[in-house]
Structure formats: structure tokens, C-alpha cells
Design a protein around this motif. Structure first.
Motif, PDB file in Angstrom:
ATOM      1  N   PRO A  74       2.499  18.841 -17.835  1.00 46.29           N
ATOM      2  CA  PRO A  74       2.361  18.378 -16.377  1.00 46.29           C
ATOM      3  C   PRO A  74       0.869  20.069 -16.253  1.00 46.29           C
ATOM      4  O   PRO A  74       2.038  20.832 -16.020  1.00 46.29           O
ATOM      5  CB  PRO A  74       2.829  17.964 -15.599  1.00 46.29           C
ATOM      6  N   VAL A  75      -0.286  19.898 -15.323  1.00 48.65           N
ATOM      7  CA  VAL A  75      -1.329  20.136 -15.197  1.00 48.65           C
ATOM      8  C   VAL A  75      -1.348  20.662 -13.697  1.00 48.65           C
ATOM      9  O   VAL A  75      -1.186  19.062 -12.852  1.00 48.65           O
ATOM     10  CB  VAL A  75      -2.117  20.671 -15.921  1.00 48.65           C
ATOM     11  N   ALA A  76      -1.116  21.946 -12.801  1.00 51.42           N
ATOM     12  CA  ALA A  76      -1.524  21.884 -11.756  1.00 51.42           C
ATOM     13  C   ALA A  76      -3.013  22.127 -11.269  1.00 51.42           C
ATOM     14  O   ALA A  76      -3.054  23.320 -11.191  1.00 51.42           O
ATOM     15  CB  ALA A  76      -0.372  23.144 -11.455  1.00 51.42           C
ATOM     16  N   ASN A  77      -3.621  21.339 -11.817  1.00 54.25           N
ATOM     17  CA  ASN A  77      -4.598  21.116 -10.743  1.00 54.25           C
ATOM     18  C   ASN A  77      -5.012  21.175  -9.953  1.00 54.25           C
ATOM     19  O   ASN A  77      -4.585  19.998  -9.212  1.00 54.25           O
ATOM     20  CB  ASN A  77      -6.068  20.360 -12.140  1.00 54.25           C
ATOM     21  N   LEU A 126     -21.106  16.146 -12.735  1.00 52.47           N
ATOM     22  CA  LEU A 126     -19.909  15.331 -13.138  1.00 52.47           C
ATOM     23  C   LEU A 126     -18.969  15.546 -12.696  1.00 52.47           C
ATOM     24  O   LEU A 126     -18.681  16.714 -12.051  1.00 52.47           O
ATOM     25  CB  LEU A 126     -19.674  15.680 -14.306  1.00 52.47           C
ATOM     26  N   GLY A 127     -18.544  14.647 -11.460  1.00 52.65           N
ATOM     27  CA  GLY A 127     -17.345  14.436 -10.621  1.00 52.65           C
ATOM     28  C   GLY A 127     -17.456  15.806  -9.201  1.00 52.65           C
ATOM     29  O   GLY A 127     -18.475  16.094  -9.029  1.00 52.65           O
ATOM     30  N   GLY A 128     -16.667  16.088  -8.622  1.00 49.75           N
ATOM     31  CA  GLY A 128     -16.375  16.845  -8.029  1.00 49.75           C
ATOM     32  C   GLY A 128     -17.490  16.184  -6.328  1.00 49.75           C
ATOM     33  O   GLY A 128     -17.418  16.741  -5.172  1.00 49.75           O
ATOM     34  N   LYS A 129     -17.500  14.993  -6.074  1.00 49.97           N
ATOM     35  CA  LYS A 129     -18.269  14.586  -5.336  1.00 49.97           C
ATOM     36  C   LYS A 129     -17.203  14.324  -3.620  1.00 49.97           C
ATOM     37  O   LYS A 129     -17.758  14.269  -2.399  1.00 49.97           O
ATOM     38  CB  LYS A 129     -18.295  13.288  -5.565  1.00 49.97           C
ATOM     39  N   SER A 130     -15.774  14.395  -4.145  1.00 45.96           N
ATOM     40  CA  SER A 130     -15.425  14.715  -3.031  1.00 45.96           C
ATOM     41  C   SER A 130     -14.983  14.977  -2.308  1.00 45.96           C
ATOM     42  O   SER A 130     -14.748  15.478  -0.797  1.00 45.96           O
ATOM     43  CB  SER A 130     -13.752  13.128  -2.805  1.00 45.96           C
ATOM     44  N   GLY A 131     -14.941  15.788  -2.693  1.00 51.33           N
ATOM     45  CA  GLY A 131     -14.935  17.983  -2.029  1.00 51.33           C
ATOM     46  C   GLY A 131     -13.642  18.530  -1.588  1.00 51.33           C
ATOM     47  O   GLY A 131     -13.596  19.349  -1.193  1.00 51.33           O
ATOM     48  N   PHE A 134     -10.486  20.318  -1.667  1.00 52.24           N
ATOM     49  CA  PHE A 134     -10.284  22.214  -2.227  1.00 52.24           C
ATOM     50  C   PHE A 134     -11.458  22.438  -2.859  1.00 52.24           C
ATOM     51  O   PHE A 134     -11.595  23.779  -3.646  1.00 52.24           O
ATOM     52  CB  PHE A 134      -9.390  21.664  -3.172  1.00 52.24           C
ATOM     53  N   GLY A 135     -12.591  22.423  -1.691  1.00 51.79           N
ATOM     54  CA  GLY A 135     -13.964  23.326  -2.516  1.00 51.79           C
ATOM     55  C   GLY A 135     -14.462  22.669  -3.815  1.00 51.79           C
ATOM     56  O   GLY A 135     -15.651  23.387  -4.196  1.00 51.79           O
ATOM     57  N   ASP A 136     -13.992  22.022  -4.513  1.00 52.11           N
ATOM     58  CA  ASP A 136     -14.732  21.036  -5.641  1.00 52.11           C
ATOM     59  C   ASP A 136     -16.020  21.118  -5.185  1.00 52.11           C
ATOM     60  O   ASP A 136     -16.578  19.948  -4.601  1.00 52.11           O
ATOM     61  CB  ASP A 136     -13.471  20.395  -6.067  1.00 52.11           C
ATOM     62  N   THR A 137     -16.931  21.112  -6.482  1.00 54.71           N
ATOM     63  CA  THR A 137     -18.127  20.324  -6.424  1.00 54.71           C
ATOM     64  C   THR A 137     -18.538  20.187  -8.081  1.00 54.71           C
ATOM     65  O   THR A 137     -17.348  19.716  -8.986  1.00 54.71           O
ATOM     66  CB  THR A 137     -19.050  22.133  -6.254  1.00 54.71           C
ATOM     67  N   PRO A 138     -19.336  19.086  -7.830  1.00 60.58           N
ATOM     68  CA  PRO A 138     -19.872  18.482  -8.991  1.00 60.58           C
ATOM     69  C   PRO A 138     -19.985  19.691 -10.674  1.00 60.58           C
ATOM     70  O   PRO A 138     -20.435  21.080 -10.032  1.00 60.58           O
ATOM     71  CB  PRO A 138     -21.613  17.706  -8.756  1.00 60.58           C
ATOM     72  N   PHE A 139     -19.741  19.062 -11.340  1.00 59.08           N
ATOM     73  CA  PHE A 139     -19.611  20.228 -12.801  1.00 59.08           C
ATOM     74  C   PHE A 139     -20.987  19.722 -13.665  1.00 59.08           C
ATOM     75  O   PHE A 139     -21.318  18.408 -13.877  1.00 59.08           O
ATOM     76  CB  PHE A 139     -18.409  19.924 -13.370  1.00 59.08           C
ATOM     77  N   GLU A 140     -21.787  20.730 -13.192  1.00 59.62           N
ATOM     78  CA  GLU A 140     -23.267  20.352 -14.066  1.00 59.62           C
ATOM     79  C   GLU A 140     -23.480  20.402 -15.311  1.00 59.62           C
ATOM     80  O   GLU A 140     -22.742  21.245 -16.318  1.00 59.62           O
ATOM     81  CB  GLU A 140     -24.248  21.190 -13.001  1.00 59.62           C
ATOM     82  N   HIS A 178       0.719  -0.896   0.096  1.00 58.40           N
ATOM     83  CA  HIS A 178      -0.071  -0.240   0.361  1.00 58.40           C
ATOM     84  C   HIS A 178       0.629   1.059  -0.464  1.00 58.40           C
ATOM     85  O   HIS A 178       2.043   1.061   0.622  1.00 58.40           O
ATOM     86  CB  HIS A 178      -0.975   0.349   1.348  1.00 58.40           C
ATOM     87  N   GLU A 179       0.369   1.868  -1.324  1.00 58.89           N
ATOM     88  CA  GLU A 179       1.068   3.994  -1.072  1.00 58.89           C
ATOM     89  C   GLU A 179      -0.144   4.228  -0.420  1.00 58.89           C
ATOM     90  O   GLU A 179      -0.896   5.131  -0.728  1.00 58.89           O
ATOM     91  CB  GLU A 179       1.459   3.858  -2.263  1.00 58.89           C
ATOM     92  N   THR A 180       0.706   4.648   1.020  1.00 57.54           N
ATOM     93  CA  THR A 180      -0.634   5.808   1.588  1.00 57.54           C
ATOM     94  C   THR A 180      -0.001   7.654   1.790  1.00 57.54           C
ATOM     95  O   THR A 180       0.591   7.743   1.682  1.00 57.54           O
ATOM     96  CB  THR A 180      -0.317   5.399   2.727  1.00 57.54           C
ATOM     97  N   ASN A 181      -1.000   7.957   1.139  1.00 60.47           N
ATOM     98  CA  ASN A 181      -1.686   9.265   0.829  1.00 60.47           C
ATOM     99  C   ASN A 181      -1.286   9.835   2.287  1.00 60.47           C
ATOM    100  O   ASN A 181      -3.359   9.938   2.333  1.00 60.47           O
ATOM    101  CB  ASN A 181      -1.808   9.719  -0.413  1.00 60.47           C
ATOM    102  N   SER A 182      -1.482  10.307   3.417  1.00 60.30           N
ATOM    103  CA  SER A 182      -1.818  10.991   4.240  1.00 60.30           C
ATOM    104  C   SER A 182      -3.064  12.054   4.141  1.00 60.30           C
ATOM    105  O   SER A 182      -3.520  12.691   4.373  1.00 60.30           O
ATOM    106  CB  SER A 182      -0.942  12.022   5.377  1.00 60.30           C
ATOM    107  N   PHE A 183      -3.126  12.476   2.809  1.00 60.82           N
ATOM    108  CA  PHE A 183      -4.880  13.905   2.979  1.00 60.82           C
ATOM    109  C   PHE A 183      -5.407  13.339   1.804  1.00 60.82           C
ATOM    110  O   PHE A 183      -6.170  13.984   1.533  1.00 60.82           O
ATOM    111  CB  PHE A 183      -3.776  15.228   1.563  1.00 60.82           C
ATOM    112  N   SER A 184      -5.299  11.538   1.772  1.00 60.22           N
ATOM    113  CA  SER A 184      -6.261  11.260   0.572  1.00 60.22           C
ATOM    114  C   SER A 184      -7.667  11.161   1.825  1.00 60.22           C
ATOM    115  O   SER A 184      -7.099  10.253   3.038  1.00 60.22           O
ATOM    116  CB  SER A 184      -6.353  10.326   0.509  1.00 60.22           C
ATOM    117  N   PRO A 185      -9.117  11.295   1.343  1.00 63.17           N
ATOM    118  CA  PRO A 185     -10.020  10.961   2.513  1.00 63.17           C
ATOM    119  C   PRO A 185     -10.318   9.633   2.691  1.00 63.17           C
ATOM    120  O   PRO A 185     -11.227   9.222   3.394  1.00 63.17           O
ATOM    121  CB  PRO A 185     -11.218  11.871   2.690  1.00 63.17           C
TER     122      PRO A 185
END
Ligand code: ZN
Length: 496
Positions: A464-467, A358-363, A365-371, A12-19
Motif C-alpha cells: 500500500p502506497v501513500a500517494n 495524462l491525469g492530474g486534471k482534478s487539480g 493537492f496541486g497535482d498537474t497533468p503528466f506530460e 451512496h458512499e460520500t467522501n466530503s473531500f471529493s470535489p
């Protein structure tokens, strides 16, 4: 006499910042890799795959009696739960007690953090040593992204580490572990030298197909000799623990030789610090550059921070929004993790038009689904036969999957939506559902580096993109709390 070698795998590769936690079902399910395999199922279940344990088995089978205990891996995510870790450790320990082997091979990642232990592999090894004592020969292979500790080094007799990113040599690392274990069984236990590096390396800068990582890995092989080899783990910067960071490990017949090799390599990696400092592009500019490129081969935009293979949710919408607002044409995006959207598309059927968030359900960085209105272009059961060099021969299981066509704002974008998080590292993800990546103008992939093995050969350019995503690559922005004091947060970065 043929030695009796016990085998176990627990990756397992553990990401401490993943919910998302890594619970027992996450280790039991199939994803890019096989499901949890026990006993006699380990050999046939891994045979022919680019997995360390498969490479070890192929190398060892002619001369050893192999006793597989279990093998399992979970998609990178947040910490391994107390229950999952204790359950899997206990199964390995009881298998060892039953087998009473002459030696043990372990297929580990090296960047595991659990709810209770900041250095998961060292905890596993300490439990094993408490049962077996110090004399049982133990060799482990690790991922290039291992956060190797001196404790883990001390508790094992030797380590091998992948030397490529994308990881094309996982099976080879297993085979090299067998060579090391054979030497130890023949009475040649290597001296080891461990060096922790003083700076973190961002994941997107670790690509071994280019400088500086490529030449550094080439330099390792100069030290390969009978009974002697060196390893370099570039580390996993998504883990927030006192053992996070790159490391060098040398093995040699004498301590003086091992120290000398480790120090020579350390000097080279220190000299490469500036070259590891590599910028990312902002999403709007990246889309504009892609659309301004000559028509012909696709331009790849890598959503490097939302890579599920590094613990990303794979559902952030920033790059998709930039593609819509930039009216991207003949564009593909994958793999967006959104089980609800996939189910809705399956219920509506091919040819239907529906409005989805679409997406954005993990919330994150304030991300929301793209309607957006979407046209259901294709559906699949998510069984994806890999074709690329990294996983070719294996099959991914990504659950009910759909290809959605978006034309909002004059764009022309097809989005591959899955029910299981999976890294877009093989063109087969698009092909399996009827999208032809070679004819696209723009391909957005939720991957940091692994996509390069199969997408670079068809690309005219890669950006490589910084999103925003859970795998932060702009390291000074990552909210670390547990790094060892003095470690530089990124090349030439501030000290922790
Ligand atoms: Zn890795």
C-alpha cells in the motif's frame, strides 16, 4: 399468507473531500453496477449479481410478494445534491404510498452525506417513518463502510452489514436481512444495542483477509443464533460528519443479551487499536522494492488514497511519476480516469504516438497533468465483463478506454485510461484490452482493498502506497471539521 414486501435501494458512499458532486445523472448511469432501476426492472436488472437487493430477492421470492420501487447507486464522490436526494426520496415515498406493504426492505450504504443532511440514511428513514408511522417493519442492509448512527438504528427494526472487505458477501447481507424481516413479521422484533467506537480506522487497515479485522469479523459469527446476531461497521473515514466512525450493533431476544454481546465485541475492537495502526510506503521506495523483487509473480502497488471507489478522482499522477522516475519495467497502471486522453487516443488510433498531459486534471493537492509521449497500444469501448469473485457475472461500463505505452526515461509502463471513474478491483480491466496482468512485474492499482480479491492470488507481494488522493488514509493529515468531539482521528490518534 404471503406478506407484501416493498423493496428500495439507494446507495451512496460520500467522501466530503471529493470535489465531484453526486447528482441525479450519477445515480441514473451504469458504472460498476446497473443503472437506476424502477419497478419491474429491479428484479431482472439485479438478478444473479453480488448485490444486497439480489440476495434479499432470492431469499424472499419463494415466500413473499415482492414490490420493488426503485434501486440506484452512484460511484462514491462528494455530497449527494439536494435535487438528487429529494427526487429519489420522493419516488420511494410515493412507491410506498401506492404499495401499502406489510414490510419494507432497504438496500442502503450507510455513509451518505447530502448537501443538506450529514446523515443521509437517517433523513431518508425519518421521511419514511413520518409517512408510514412506527409500526411498519423495516430492515436495511448496509455496507461494511457505513457510518452507522443511533438515529438510523432507532428508525429501523434491524440492520445487517457486510462482513467482508473486499465485499464478497453483499448478496448474503441481503439474504440475512430477509431472515431478520421474517422473524419480525412472525412477531419477534429484536432488542438492539448500539455502540459507537472511539477511534477512526484507516480504510487500508480494514482488510478482512488479515488481522486485526479478520479475527474481529470471525468473532461476530460466534454470536449468530436464532433471533440473535451482531454487526460491525468499520466506518468510512472519507466522510466528515458527526456520525462518522465505526460502530457495533447487536440484536438479540432481550435487551440484556443485546447489551452483553455489544459490550463483549466493543472490548475486542478496543483491544485491536494498535493493530489497526498500519503504515504506508512512499511511492519511490515502493517502486524500487518492486523492481528489486525476484522476476516471476507481479508486485502490486496499491494507490490507496486515489481510489475512485472511495471518492478519489482516480487521476492523480504521483505513483505514475514515481514509476517513470524509477524506470519501472513491464509495468501496468490502472485505472487512470482521463476522458480527454481517452478521446485523443481514439481519434489518433492504435499505433499512433502522441504527446498527452495524462491525469492530474482534478487539480487535487496541486497535482498537474503528466506530460509525456505515449504510444496507443490498444483501444476499447470500455465494456468490461468482470471475472473476479467480487463482481463476477456483472459488466462494468467505463466508456471509451485506451491502453497507452510509455517508454520515457527507459521505463516500460502501460497505462489503462478510462472515460468513467472506476475502481481497479478485477484483472478483467487489463485483460479486456489485451494486457496480461499475470506476466507483469509491477501492477499499480487505484484501489484501497477491493483489488485484493482478484489480484492477491497472482501477487508475490502487495505494497500500500501513500500517494496523495481524496481518500486520505493518513488520518491525522485529513482536514476534518465536523467529527464528533472526542473521537480519535486514527488508531491512538489525536482527539477531534
Ligand atoms: Zn464498502
Amino acid at each position: 399468507m404471503r406478506p407484501k414486501i416493498a423493496l428500495a435501494g439507494f446507495q451512496h458512499e460520500t467522501n466530503s473531500f471529493s470535489p465531484l458532486p453526486a447528482d441525479l445523472p450519477a445515480f441514473e448511469m451504469a458504472d460498476s453496477w446497473p443503472p437506476l432501476l424502477r419497478g419491474g426492472a429491479v428484479i431482472p436488472g439485479s438478478c444473479g449479481l453480488n448485490l444486497p437487493i439480489a440476495g434479499f430477492i432470492a431469499a424472499a421470492a419463494p415466500t413473499a410478494d415482492l414490490h420493488p420501487i426503485l434501486w440506484c447507486a452512484a460511484e462514491p464522490s462528494g455530497p449527494v445534491t439536494h435535487h438528487a436526494f429529494d427526487t429519489i426520496c420522493a419516488e420511494i415515498l410515493s412507491g410506498l404510498a401506492r404499495t401499502r406493504p406489510d414490510a419494507l426492505y432497504l438496500d442502503l450504504h450507510g455513509a451518505m452525506i447530502t448537501e443538506d443532511h450529514p446523515d443521509g440514511e437517517a433523513e431518508l428513514l425519518s421521511r419514511i417513518r413520518a409517512q408510514t408511522g412506527p409500526d411498519l417493519p423495516i430492515v436495511a442492509s448496509l455496507d461494511l463502510h457505513a457510518n452507522v448512527s443511533d438515529t438510523l438504528t432507532d428508525l429501523t427494526d434491524a440492520l445487517t452489514i457486510y462482513r467482508t472487505y473486499p465485499h464478497l458477501d453483499m448478496a448474503d447481507a441481503g439474504a440475512r436481512a430477509h431472515a431478520a424481516l421474517t422473524d419480525i413479521l412472525n412477531g419477534q422484533r429484536p432488542a438492539k444495542a448500539f455502540r459507537a467506537l472511539p477511534y477512526l480506522i484507516p480504510m487500508h487497515a480494514q482488510f478482512t483477509g488479515a488481522a486485526p479485522a479478520g479475527p474481529l469479523y470471525a468473532a461476530l459469527t460466534a454470536h449468530d443464533a436464532p433471533g440473535q446476531w451482531a454487526e460491525f461497521a468499520t466506518g468510512f473515514s472519507g466522510g466528515d460528519s458527526p456520525v462518522t466512525g465505526p460502530a457495533i450493533l447487536a440484536h438479540a431476544p432481550t435487551q440484556t443479551q443485546a447489551d452483553s454481546i455489544a459490550d463483549a465485541l466493543l472490548a475486542r475492537v478496543l483491544a485491536a487499536e494498535d493493530a489497526f495502526d498500519q503504515p504506508l510506503q512512499d511511492p519511490d521506495t515502493a517502486v524500487r522494492l518492486a523492481m528489486a523483487s525476484p522476476v516471476g509473480k507481479p508486485v502490486i502497488l496499491a494507490d490507496v488514497q486515489d481510489n475512485p471507489g472511495g471518492g478519489g478522482s482516480s487521476d492523480t499522477t504521483g505513483l505514475l511519476r514515481a514509476m517513470v522516475s524509477g524506470a519501472a519495467q513491464n509495468a501496468l497502471l490502472g485505472v487512470l480516469h482521463d476522458p480527454a486522453a481517452a478521446v485523443a487516443a481514439h481519434q489518433a488510433g492504435v499505433g499512433a504516438t502522441l504527446t498527452l498531459g495524462l491525469g492530474g486534471k482534478s487539480g487535487l493537492f496541486g497535482d498537474t497533468p503528466f506530460e509525456t509521449p505515449c504510444h496507443v497500444a490498444a483501444l476499447s469501448d470500455g465494456s468490461v465483463p468482470y471475472e473476479g469473485d467480487m463482481y463476477g457475472g456483472g459488466t462494468a461500463q467505463i466508456g471509451p478506454t485506451t491502453l497507452l505505452h510509455l517508454t520515457v526515461n527507459g521505463s516500460d509502463i502501460r497505462v489503462l485510461v478510462s472515460s468513467v471513474r472506476n475502481q481497479c478491483l478485477d484483472r478483467a480491466y487489463f485483460r479486456h484490452i489485451g494486457a496480461i496482468p499475470e506476466t507483469a512485474r509491477l501492477i499499480a492499482v487505484k484501489s484501497t482493498v477491493h483489488y485484493r480479491a482478484d489480484f492477491d492470488p497472482i501477487a508475490q507481494a502487495t505494497i500500500p502506497v501513500a500517494n496523495p488522493g481524496a481518500l486520505g488514509c493518513v488520518l491525522e493529515d485529513v482536514p476534518y471539521r465536523h467529527l464528533r468531539k472526542g473521537l480519535r482521528i486514527g488508531p491512538n490518534g489525536p482527539a477531534a
